[in-house]
Design an enzyme around this catalytic site. Structure first.
Site, PDB file in Angstrom:
ATOM      1  N   LYS A  14     -13.759  -7.598  -5.889  1.00  0.00           N
ATOM      2  CA  LYS A  14     -13.943  -7.664  -4.492  1.00  0.00           C
ATOM      3  C   LYS A  14     -15.423  -8.299  -4.446  1.00  0.00           C
ATOM      4  O   LYS A  14     -16.271  -7.433  -4.894  1.00  0.00           O
ATOM      5  CB  LYS A  14     -13.881  -6.465  -3.728  1.00  0.00           C
ATOM      6  CG  LYS A  14     -12.375  -6.107  -3.679  1.00  0.00           C
ATOM      7  CD  LYS A  14     -12.261  -4.845  -2.729  1.00  0.00           C
ATOM      8  CE  LYS A  14     -10.596  -4.873  -2.198  1.00  0.00           C
ATOM      9  NZ  LYS A  14      -9.761  -4.633  -3.134  1.00  0.00           N
ATOM     10  N   LYS A  69       0.838  -1.112   0.000  1.00  0.00           N
ATOM     11  CA  LYS A  69      -0.113   0.096  -0.094  1.00  0.00           C
ATOM     12  C   LYS A  69       0.931   1.122   0.070  1.00  0.00           C
ATOM     13  O   LYS A  69       1.734   1.196   0.819  1.00  0.00           O
ATOM     14  CB  LYS A  69      -1.008  -0.175   1.256  1.00  0.00           C
ATOM     15  CG  LYS A  69      -1.685  -1.154   1.308  1.00  0.00           C
ATOM     16  CD  LYS A  69      -2.621  -1.475   0.055  1.00  0.00           C
ATOM     17  CE  LYS A  69      -3.191  -2.744   0.154  1.00  0.00           C
ATOM     18  NZ  LYS A  69      -3.939  -3.313  -1.142  1.00  0.00           N
TER      19      LYS A  69
HETATM   20 MG    MG Z   1      -6.670  -2.704  -4.252  1.00  0.00          MG
END
Ligand code: MG
Length: 369
Positions: free
Chosen positions: A266, A164
């Site tokens: 997702k 990240k």
């Molecule tokens: Mg992502």
């Protein structure tokens, strides 16, 4: 077969360590919603909806339970094995709100598999060869912390890492050192800014990577689809779309625009396994690689993703993120263990998990016909 009762459970998932994303966003716990669909055939299906807090996507945990409350009168009486039809009913009763619908859809697939005596992966097109590679999710902490987290994850078997990025350009250019170190170890790295860069910032970091001779997969560099597309056209670095790819319509546009080389599906973001499968199949036809994930969740969600990933052609299957990595709560038995950074879907019917009543507690809502 008819759905006769819907039981809804709420469970907190405290994280083992604080989790950071770009823009200073910080989480310490998630709030998950588990659903049990009971039928007149005596088969019960389990599903879960776990938004990543309230500030990650247009989704939140209390909203998921409100969505289920709103949909319950329409869902009761439906045949859960007709998954597309259940989705039609949900979308007519309440357009949008995919994050709540995912729990009901997932439970319908569990019932379909149990009724057919087949694992969900075989009902989603059939088991594809090989085990599914896991990808870690490396919080956007300081560089030394990031590197030490990656080393700890490697010890748990991970060989693919979603690093990240912070959203701060100079810090993120320095973060490329961490990425280079991962590559030097022979591992794979995604550079995920979770929509945190402006276009110019994204170009600066991607160009810095290019000047170092690194071709990397940059995941959702900017907040919107249009910004990601613009940034990707200014530099020669491939893009993986995630947060802004929330519907098959966006995927069709991305294919037409040549906007990305990969996507992150997702299931909670798109509304469940039924819609995730459609996106998966279109992306496969277009030759895009995929990471199969959800926004959060427990062993129930992990099993659902695993069946989707296991039925995705191996060459297109980048990875799966198992969100149980970030907490210690176990709500169900039966989720396959991690083996050398991989998972393999079980052969047992349905999702293959057995929820633990003592861990779920009393339902927060019960709807019956
Ligand atoms: Mg992502």
């Amino acid at each position: 077969m008819r759905i006769t009762t819907i039981r809804v459970y709420q469970v907190d998932l405290p994280m083992t360590k604080p989790y950071r994303l770009s823009g200073g966003r910080l989480w310490t716990s998630l709030d998950t919603t588990v659903v049990a669909l009971e039928t007149d055939a005596g088969v019960t299906g389990w599903g879960e909806a776990c938004p990543f807090g309230s500030s990650y996507l247009p989704a939140f945990a209390k909203g998921a339970r409100a969505v289920i409350d709103e949909l319950a009168p329409s869902i009761l009486g439906c045949d859960p094995r007709r998954t597309d039809r259940v989705n039609d009913v949900m979308d007519r009763a309440l357009p949008g709100h995919p994050y709540g619908k995912t729990a009901i859809d997932m439970a319908c697939w569990d019932i379909l598999g149990k009724d057919a005596g087949m694992p969900v992966c075989d009902l989603m097109g059939g088991r594809a060869e090989g085990a599914v590679d896991l990808v870690s999710s490396v919080s956007a902490g300081g560089l030394a912390e990031t590197l030490s987290n990656i080393k700890a994850l490697r010890q748990r078997g991970y060989r693919k890492h979603s690093v990240k990025f912070s959203g701060d350009v100079s810090e993120d250019i320095a973060r490329l050192d961490v990425v280079a170190e991962i590559l030097a170890l022979g591992d794979d790295a995604l550079c995920d800014c979770n929509g945190g860069w402006l276009q110019g910032d994204a170009v600066a970091v991607m160009e810095a990577a290019r000047q170092r001779g690194l071709t990397l997969l940059f995941e959702q560099p900017c907040a919107t689809y249009e910004q990601c597309l613009a940034a990707s056209r200014m530099v020669s670095q491939p893009i993986m779309l995630d947060e802004s790819l929330d519907d098959v319509t966006v995927l069709l546009r991305a294919i037409a625009d040549n906007a990305c080389a990969a996507i992150n599906i997702k299931i909670g973001k798109v509304g469940g396994l039924t819609k995730a499968r459609l996106i998966r199949d279109v992306a496969a036809h277009a030759g895009l690689t995929m990471s199969l994930q959800d926004t959060g969740g427990t062993q129930i969600t992990a099993a659902a993703i695993l069946h989707l990933a296991q039925s995705t052609p191996a060459p297109l299957r980048h990875s799966l993120w198992d969100a149980t990595e970030i907490h210690d709560v176990c709500l169900a038995d039966g989720k396959p263990d991690w083996v050398d950074g991989t998972m393999t879907a079980p052969d047992t019917p349905g999702l293959g998990i057995q929820p633990k009543p003592d861990k779920l507690g009393d339902p927060v809502a019960v709807y019956t016909v």
